[in-house]
Design an enzyme around this catalytic site. Structure first.
Site, PDB file in Angstrom:
ATOM      1  N   GLU A 110      28.187 -20.800  12.360  1.00 33.88           N
ATOM      2  CA  GLU A 110      29.423 -21.199  11.696  1.00 33.88           C
ATOM      3  C   GLU A 110      29.720 -20.311  10.491  1.00 33.88           C
ATOM      4  O   GLU A 110      30.868 -19.917  10.259  1.00 33.88           O
ATOM      5  CB  GLU A 110      29.333 -22.669  11.258  1.00 33.88           C
ATOM      6  CG  GLU A 110      29.444 -23.656  12.397  1.00 33.88           C
ATOM      7  CD  GLU A 110      30.802 -23.612  13.055  1.00 33.88           C
ATOM      8  OE1 GLU A 110      31.809 -23.884  12.375  1.00 33.88           O
ATOM      9  OE2 GLU A 110      30.866 -23.276  14.254  1.00 33.88           O
ATOM     10  N   VAL A 111      28.701 -19.970   9.717  1.00 36.85           N
ATOM     11  CA  VAL A 111      28.908 -19.105   8.554  1.00 36.85           C
ATOM     12  C   VAL A 111      29.277 -17.696   9.009  1.00 36.85           C
ATOM     13  O   VAL A 111      30.170 -17.066   8.450  1.00 36.85           O
ATOM     14  CB  VAL A 111      27.657 -19.099   7.660  1.00 36.85           C
ATOM     15  CG1 VAL A 111      27.815 -18.088   6.518  1.00 36.85           C
ATOM     16  CG2 VAL A 111      27.414 -20.493   7.090  1.00 36.85           C
TER      17      VAL A 111
END
Length: 291
Positions: free
Chosen positions: A51-52
């Site tokens: 996600e990052v």
């Protein structure tokens, strides 16, 4: 399929009904499904890494980095214990190096306070460095299959395209209740995969609907920007630990002139380096800089 919320009073009039919208997203998601390596796994840390990485970065680029990252730092504790220089070196090519430092700091917090585990609530995740509402909702949905408001660019694209085809400046405060009302309580993971894949497809075949969002911002040019200068300084210091400021300034000046731009003045160079030190990218040891 049980939906997490009731039909909102603000469901757009004249648009597809909620049932028809959900059916269309499911069908398109099945047709366009992308079998990505960070999908359908129950490791919250591995999902958080994806996600990052995916923030403001294309999937094709993340595909080249996620597996190598997980091999180098397979657990939250491994990343927490890693050196800043190793973390930044593995992040090269993804851009926005601040994300790597925030991810490491989040893992350091979890290693020290939570026994090497990520919090299991949206609120607990958002209390960590660099984790906002969308990232927290992504971890909860994809690693734990729990509902939440996961509102990022591809998800936003689907809602704008299907429910607001003739409107501009649609605010997230209008979209968030619709996202909440359509996310199923028992299948959030598959639902958001469908939205992501349908949204990515829409952006490839029609004028990007997300530009009609009130929250859309055109990304500033990278070439010649302060951000590019920061990235080049990080690259040089990682390659040559202990390099002095004067030599580093000479290298950055040469980099700019080779690209046909003016050189970098001393005040601008010092400002960038001082910011990088303050943010934890470097430390100054004697006359040299090290990550």
């Amino acid at each position: 399929m049980r939906l997490a919320g009731g039909t909102p009073s603000a469901w757009p009039s004249g648009a597809l009904s909620r049932e028809a919208f959900c059916a269309k997203v499911r069908a398109e998601g099945e047709r366009l499904y992308r079998d990505l390596p960070w999908r359908n796994i129950d490791d919250p840390y591995a999902v958080l890494v994806s996600e990052v990485m995916l923030q403001q970065t294309q999937v094709t680029r993340v595909l080249k980095h996620w597996g190598r990252w997980m091999a180098m730092f397979p657990t939250l504790d491994a990343l927490a214990a890693a050196s800043t220089s190793d973390v930044l070196a593995q992040w090269q090519g993804l851009g926005y190096n601040r994300r790597a430092l925030a991810l490491k700091r989040a893992c350091e917090t979890c290693s020290a306070r939570f026994g090497g585990r990520l919090p299991d609530t949206h609120e607990g995740l958002q209390a960590l460095p660099g984790i906002g509402p969308a990232t927290a909702a992504g971890v909860m949905a994809f690693a734990r299959n729990r509902p939440g408001v996961y509102l990022e660019t591809n998800v936003r694209t689907v809602f704008l395209h299907e429910l607001f085809p003739d409107r501009d400046k649609v605010a997230d405060r209008e979209l968030a209740p619709l996202v909440a009302a359509t996310c199923p309580e028992d299948d959030a993971r598959a639902w958001y995969y469908a939205l992501l894949d349908y949204g990515a497809h829409l952006k490839s075949v029609v004028a990007n609907p997300s530009r009609r969002s009130a929250h859309h911002a055109r990304q500033s040019a990278f070439e010649g920007s302060r951000r590019q200068k920061r990235a080049e300084i990080v690259r040089v210091v990682l390659a040559e630990p202990g390099i002095g400021r004067d030599e580093l300034a000479r290298r950055l000046d040469a980099f700019e002139r080779a690209a046909g731009r003016d050189g970098v003045d001393g005040a601008a160079f010092d400002s960038i380096v001082d910011d990088l030190i303050a943010e934890g990218f470097f430390r100054e040891e004697g006359a040299g800089l090290r990550a």
